[in-house]
Scaffold this active site. Structure first.
Site, PDB file in Angstrom:
ATOM      1  N   ARG A   1       0.861  -1.187   0.000  1.00 46.40           N
ATOM      2  CA  ARG A   1       0.000   0.000   0.000  1.00 46.40           C
ATOM      3  C   ARG A   1       0.895   1.233   0.000  1.00 46.40           C
ATOM      4  O   ARG A   1       1.910   1.275   0.705  1.00 46.40           O
ATOM      5  CB  ARG A   1      -0.889   0.003   1.239  1.00 46.40           C
ATOM      6  CG  ARG A   1      -1.844   1.192   1.285  1.00 46.40           C
ATOM      7  CD  ARG A   1      -2.655   1.176   2.572  1.00 46.40           C
ATOM      8  NE  ARG A   1      -3.494   2.381   2.654  1.00 46.40           N
ATOM      9  CZ  ARG A   1      -4.139   2.760   3.744  1.00 46.40           C
ATOM     10  NH1 ARG A   1      -4.063   2.027   4.853  1.00 46.40           N
ATOM     11  NH2 ARG A   1      -4.868   3.862   3.731  1.00 46.40           N
ATOM     12  N   HIS A   2       0.528   2.224  -0.801  1.00 44.44           N
ATOM     13  CA  HIS A   2       1.327   3.445  -0.910  1.00 44.44           C
ATOM     14  C   HIS A   2       1.613   4.058   0.461  1.00 44.44           C
ATOM     15  O   HIS A   2       0.863   3.865   1.417  1.00 44.44           O
ATOM     16  CB  HIS A   2       0.619   4.478  -1.790  1.00 44.44           C
ATOM     17  CG  HIS A   2      -0.675   4.973  -1.207  1.00 44.44           C
ATOM     18  ND1 HIS A   2      -0.733   5.927  -0.219  1.00 44.44           N
ATOM     19  CD2 HIS A   2      -1.951   4.626  -1.474  1.00 44.44           C
ATOM     20  CE1 HIS A   2      -1.988   6.156   0.097  1.00 44.44           C
ATOM     21  NE2 HIS A   2      -2.758   5.378  -0.645  1.00 44.44           N
TER      22      HIS A   2
ATOM     23  N   GLY B   1      -9.888   8.743  -2.144  1.00 43.53           N
ATOM     24  CA  GLY B   1     -10.467   8.104  -3.320  1.00 43.53           C
ATOM     25  C   GLY B   1      -9.650   8.330  -4.577  1.00 43.53           C
ATOM     26  O   GLY B   1      -8.452   8.062  -4.619  1.00 43.53           O
TER      27      GLY B   1
ATOM     28  N   ARG C   1       0.214   9.006  -5.769  1.00 42.20           N
ATOM     29  CA  ARG C   1       0.725   8.504  -4.481  1.00 42.20           C
ATOM     30  C   ARG C   1       1.223   7.066  -4.585  1.00 42.20           C
ATOM     31  O   ARG C   1       2.205   6.694  -3.933  1.00 42.20           O
ATOM     32  CB  ARG C   1      -0.334   8.648  -3.381  1.00 42.20           C
ATOM     33  CG  ARG C   1      -1.664   7.970  -3.627  1.00 42.20           C
ATOM     34  CD  ARG C   1      -2.673   8.458  -2.578  1.00 42.20           C
ATOM     35  NE  ARG C   1      -3.968   7.820  -2.644  1.00 42.20           N
ATOM     36  CZ  ARG C   1      -4.987   8.215  -3.410  1.00 42.20           C
ATOM     37  NH1 ARG C   1      -4.825   9.259  -4.217  1.00 42.20           N
ATOM     38  NH2 ARG C   1      -6.152   7.595  -3.369  1.00 42.20           N
TER      39      ARG C   1
ATOM     40  N   GLU D   1      -7.614   3.437  -6.139  1.00 41.66           N
ATOM     41  CA  GLU D   1      -8.361   3.345  -4.892  1.00 41.66           C
ATOM     42  C   GLU D   1      -9.858   3.352  -5.187  1.00 41.66           C
ATOM     43  O   GLU D   1     -10.307   3.800  -6.253  1.00 41.66           O
ATOM     44  CB  GLU D   1      -7.975   4.535  -3.983  1.00 41.66           C
ATOM     45  CG  GLU D   1      -8.737   4.665  -2.674  1.00 41.66           C
ATOM     46  CD  GLU D   1      -8.618   3.461  -1.756  1.00 41.66           C
ATOM     47  OE1 GLU D   1      -9.057   2.362  -2.158  1.00 41.66           O
ATOM     48  OE2 GLU D   1      -8.131   3.604  -0.629  1.00 41.66           O
TER      49      GLU D   1
ATOM     50  N   TYR E   1     -14.648   7.496  -3.505  1.00 41.15           N
ATOM     51  CA  TYR E   1     -15.560   7.915  -2.439  1.00 41.15           C
ATOM     52  C   TYR E   1     -16.548   8.981  -2.911  1.00 41.15           C
ATOM     53  O   TYR E   1     -17.277   9.557  -2.109  1.00 41.15           O
ATOM     54  CB  TYR E   1     -14.763   8.406  -1.225  1.00 41.15           C
ATOM     55  CG  TYR E   1     -14.283   7.272  -0.355  1.00 41.15           C
ATOM     56  CD1 TYR E   1     -15.139   6.655   0.546  1.00 41.15           C
ATOM     57  CD2 TYR E   1     -12.988   6.802  -0.452  1.00 41.15           C
ATOM     58  CE1 TYR E   1     -14.719   5.592   1.327  1.00 41.15           C
ATOM     59  CE2 TYR E   1     -12.541   5.751   0.328  1.00 41.15           C
ATOM     60  CZ  TYR E   1     -13.417   5.153   1.217  1.00 41.15           C
ATOM     61  OH  TYR E   1     -12.986   4.101   1.985  1.00 41.15           O
TER      62      TYR E   1
ATOM     63  N   LYS F   1     -12.975  13.326   7.575  1.00 39.37           N
ATOM     64  CA  LYS F   1     -13.792  12.197   8.039  1.00 39.37           C
ATOM     65  C   LYS F   1     -14.541  12.520   9.322  1.00 39.37           C
ATOM     66  O   LYS F   1     -15.711  12.134   9.488  1.00 39.37           O
ATOM     67  CB  LYS F   1     -12.914  10.953   8.210  1.00 39.37           C
ATOM     68  CG  LYS F   1     -12.384  10.428   6.881  1.00 39.37           C
ATOM     69  CD  LYS F   1     -11.413   9.279   7.061  1.00 39.37           C
ATOM     70  CE  LYS F   1     -10.834   8.856   5.706  1.00 39.37           C
ATOM     71  NZ  LYS F   1      -9.804   7.812   5.833  1.00 39.37           N
TER      72      LYS F   1
ATOM     73  N   ARG G   1     -17.061   0.940   5.790  1.00 40.04           N
ATOM     74  CA  ARG G   1     -16.752  -0.429   6.175  1.00 40.04           C
ATOM     75  C   ARG G   1     -17.764  -1.484   5.732  1.00 40.04           C
ATOM     76  O   ARG G   1     -17.587  -2.654   6.028  1.00 40.04           O
ATOM     77  CB  ARG G   1     -16.587  -0.507   7.698  1.00 40.04           C
ATOM     78  CG  ARG G   1     -15.284   0.099   8.193  1.00 40.04           C
ATOM     79  CD  ARG G   1     -14.106  -0.619   7.582  1.00 40.04           C
ATOM     80  NE  ARG G   1     -12.843  -0.230   8.179  1.00 40.04           N
ATOM     81  CZ  ARG G   1     -11.720  -0.096   7.517  1.00 40.04           C
ATOM     82  NH1 ARG G   1     -11.712  -0.276   6.215  1.00 40.04           N
ATOM     83  NH2 ARG G   1     -10.614   0.234   8.122  1.00 40.04           N
TER      84      ARG G   1
ATOM     85  N   HIS H   1      -3.542   0.629  -3.341  1.00 40.80           N
ATOM     86  CA  HIS H   1      -4.263   1.393  -2.322  1.00 40.80           C
ATOM     87  C   HIS H   1      -4.960   0.462  -1.332  1.00 40.80           C
ATOM     88  O   HIS H   1      -5.136  -0.730  -1.605  1.00 40.80           O
ATOM     89  CB  HIS H   1      -5.285   2.297  -2.998  1.00 40.80           C
ATOM     90  CG  HIS H   1      -4.674   3.166  -4.051  1.00 40.80           C
ATOM     91  ND1 HIS H   1      -4.238   4.448  -3.800  1.00 40.80           N
ATOM     92  CD2 HIS H   1      -4.388   2.915  -5.363  1.00 40.80           C
ATOM     93  CE1 HIS H   1      -3.719   4.959  -4.906  1.00 40.80           C
ATOM     94  NE2 HIS H   1      -3.790   4.049  -5.864  1.00 40.80           N
ATOM     95  N   GLY H   2      -5.403   1.030  -0.226  1.00 40.64           N
ATOM     96  CA  GLY H   2      -6.022   0.223   0.823  1.00 40.64           C
ATOM     97  C   GLY H   2      -7.151  -0.652   0.319  1.00 40.64           C
ATOM     98  O   GLY H   2      -7.190  -1.853   0.591  1.00 40.64           O
ATOM     99  N   ASN H   3      -8.077  -0.077  -0.458  1.00 42.05           N
ATOM    100  CA  ASN H   3      -9.240  -0.846  -0.871  1.00 42.05           C
ATOM    101  C   ASN H   3      -9.013  -1.673  -2.127  1.00 42.05           C
ATOM    102  O   ASN H   3      -9.582  -2.763  -2.250  1.00 42.05           O
ATOM    103  CB  ASN H   3     -10.455   0.072  -1.025  1.00 42.05           C
ATOM    104  CG  ASN H   3     -11.027   0.458   0.320  1.00 42.05           C
ATOM    105  OD1 ASN H   3     -11.504  -0.372   1.071  1.00 42.05           O
ATOM    106  ND2 ASN H   3     -10.948   1.743   0.650  1.00 42.05           N
TER     107      ASN H   3
END
Length: 200
Positions: free
Chosen positions: A8-9, A22, A58, A85, A88, A96, A113, A155-157
């Site tokens: 992950r970056h 996003g 990124r 990613e 969003y 957030k 989530r 990316h995370g997702n």
């Protein structure tokens, strides 16, 4: 034995500012640069034949730093928005905590989530899965089956979707999985293309 490395970056500016990022093209921070360097050091000595990354700076910046640290500057790099990613949508750029005050903690938690609930104008993790996995199956898995060792910086997702697929996790299991920035994960495939995982 063939290896797939996932990273992950490094921390981005909007990670630091606790904003929904996003598809916004936000670069990494000084901390993110250091995380990328540590990932490169952790992977040093590994054989990598080709690298994949997203269309976002990124992830690309993180990959460049990793390859520099490894002393591998001539590896082919494939850039594709399929690895971007999760979008969003209308939440991108919003803080957030402020978003939670506006819409309520529970609603923001659901957007972040849940597996199949989309934020306004954006993608669910299921949508991201349906974008990432066909790309993996058509572009990356054939290389692994040919014995090529592959690095993916994303990316995370998008990585969460891929990990769900590789580890045969349920939606509930993958939503519990946290993916740290700049910490490589290694998946090793045997001759039957069965996979095992470990941290680098």
């Amino acid at each position: 034995m063939t290896k797939l490395f996932l990273v992950r970056h490094g921390q981005s500016l909007w990670n630091l500012e606790n904003r929904f990022t996003g598809w916004q093209d936000i670069d990494i921070t000084e901390t993110g640069i250091e995380e990328a360097k540590k990932a490169g050091i952790a992977l040093k000595g590994q054989k990598i034949n080709i690298a994949f990354t997203s269309a976002l700076i990124r992830a690309q910046h993180t990959l460049t730093i990793i390859l520099n640290e490894m002393g591998e500057k001539n590896i082919p790099i494939v850039i594709d928005k399929a690895l971007n990613e999760r979008s969003y949508g209308n939440l991108e750029g919003l803080n957030k905590a402020e978003t939670a005050l506006k819409y309520g903690d529970e609603q923001v938690h659901i957007w972040r989530r849940s597996y199949d609930v989309e934020p306004p104008g954006g993608e669910s993790l299921k949508d991201t899965y349906n974008r990432v996995i066909p790309y993996y199956e058509s572009k990356i898995a054939p290389l692994l089956k040919q014995g090529e060792d592959v690095l993916i910086v994303a990316h995370g997702n998008s990585l969460r979707a891929l990990i769900m697929y590789l580890e045969h996790l349920s939606p509930e299991e993958i939503l519990e999985r946290e993916i740290a920035t700049g910490i490589p994960l290694t998946y090793t495939f045997d001759e039957n293309f069965h996979v095992s995982r470990k941290q680098a």
